[in-house]
Design a protein around this motif. Sequence first.
Motif, PDB file in Angstrom:
ATOM      1  N   LEU A  73      -0.793   8.518  -3.135  1.00 34.14           N
ATOM      2  CA  LEU A  73      -1.968   7.731  -3.497  1.00 34.14           C
ATOM      3  C   LEU A  73      -1.541   6.706  -4.538  1.00 34.14           C
ATOM      4  N   ASP A 113       0.859  -1.177   0.000  1.00 38.88           N
ATOM      5  CA  ASP A 113       0.000   0.000   0.000  1.00 38.88           C
ATOM      6  C   ASP A 113       0.896   1.228   0.000  1.00 38.88           C
ATOM      7  N   GLU A 114       0.302   2.396   0.180  1.00 40.48           N
ATOM      8  CA  GLU A 114       1.059   3.645   0.033  1.00 40.48           C
ATOM      9  C   GLU A 114       2.148   3.830   1.083  1.00 40.48           C
ATOM     10  N   ASP A 115       2.057   3.114   2.196  1.00 44.89           N
ATOM     11  CA  ASP A 115       3.065   3.242   3.252  1.00 44.89           C
ATOM     12  C   ASP A 115       4.173   2.201   3.155  1.00 44.89           C
ATOM     13  N   ARG A 120      -5.103   1.703  -0.901  1.00 42.41           N
ATOM     14  CA  ARG A 120      -5.715   1.894   0.412  1.00 42.41           C
ATOM     15  C   ARG A 120      -6.015   3.363   0.698  1.00 42.41           C
ATOM     16  N   ARG A 121      -5.022   4.229   0.499  1.00 37.34           N
ATOM     17  CA  ARG A 121      -5.221   5.649   0.807  1.00 37.34           C
ATOM     18  C   ARG A 121      -6.124   6.321  -0.233  1.00 37.34           C
TER      19      ARG A 121
END
Length: 235
Positions: free
Chosen positions: A156, A62-64, A212-213
């Motif tokens: 994103l 995901d973005e992280d 996700r974001r």
Amino acid sequence: MGSRERGKEGWNAAFQKEVLSSRLETTQTLARAIAKAPQPPQAWVLVTGVAYYQPSLTAEYDEDSPGGDFDFFSNLVTKWEAAARLPGDSTRQVVVRSGVVLGRGGGAIGHMLLPFRLGLGGPIGSGHQFFPWIHIRDLAGILAHALETSHVQGILNGVAPASSTTNAEFARALGTALGRPAFIPLPSAVVQAVFGQERAVMLLEGQKVVPRRTLAAGYQYSFPELGAALKEVIA
């Protein structure tokens, strides 16, 4: 080193130089202009790529998630995003990491359609690699949402929610949409010979990327599923 190897090495070097120049220098010029502007824009949105994340048959990103430091393209995305970074907080900054964009009239689909229409299409390499994709209407929609929604900032992922799509599944879905068989694989060696080592990586390796974001930011997808997206693209 034979002439073919020297030629391919030079071609890849020229390709890398062109990509670095077109992405980094243009972005740096725009970022400097924004930083010096007496009335800077409210938002600055950059589109990079999911090549930031390391190819894997098991990992989900995901973005992280970490990345950006394992090959030419991941390092490019890291440098690209750094070149866009602005001092201070007068301009809201968003980075959209895009997957393979599906749209009419060119791009990835433009290169794929002919062999599939001839019944010669199929998976690339093993076909097991993930294929992070997005319909062009949704990529434009995410950009518009990022510009117009004041609480959206940061990274994103610009991919469809159908994150588990593999290259083989994509080939089958494209064949179905065209009413053509899609079982003739394109061997890895052929891909590398035609596209060169650097570009072949983008086709032979993939990442499972989740937005996700993007979803948490409130964006609603027009084409969350592959079948409907391909049907619209080739209609």
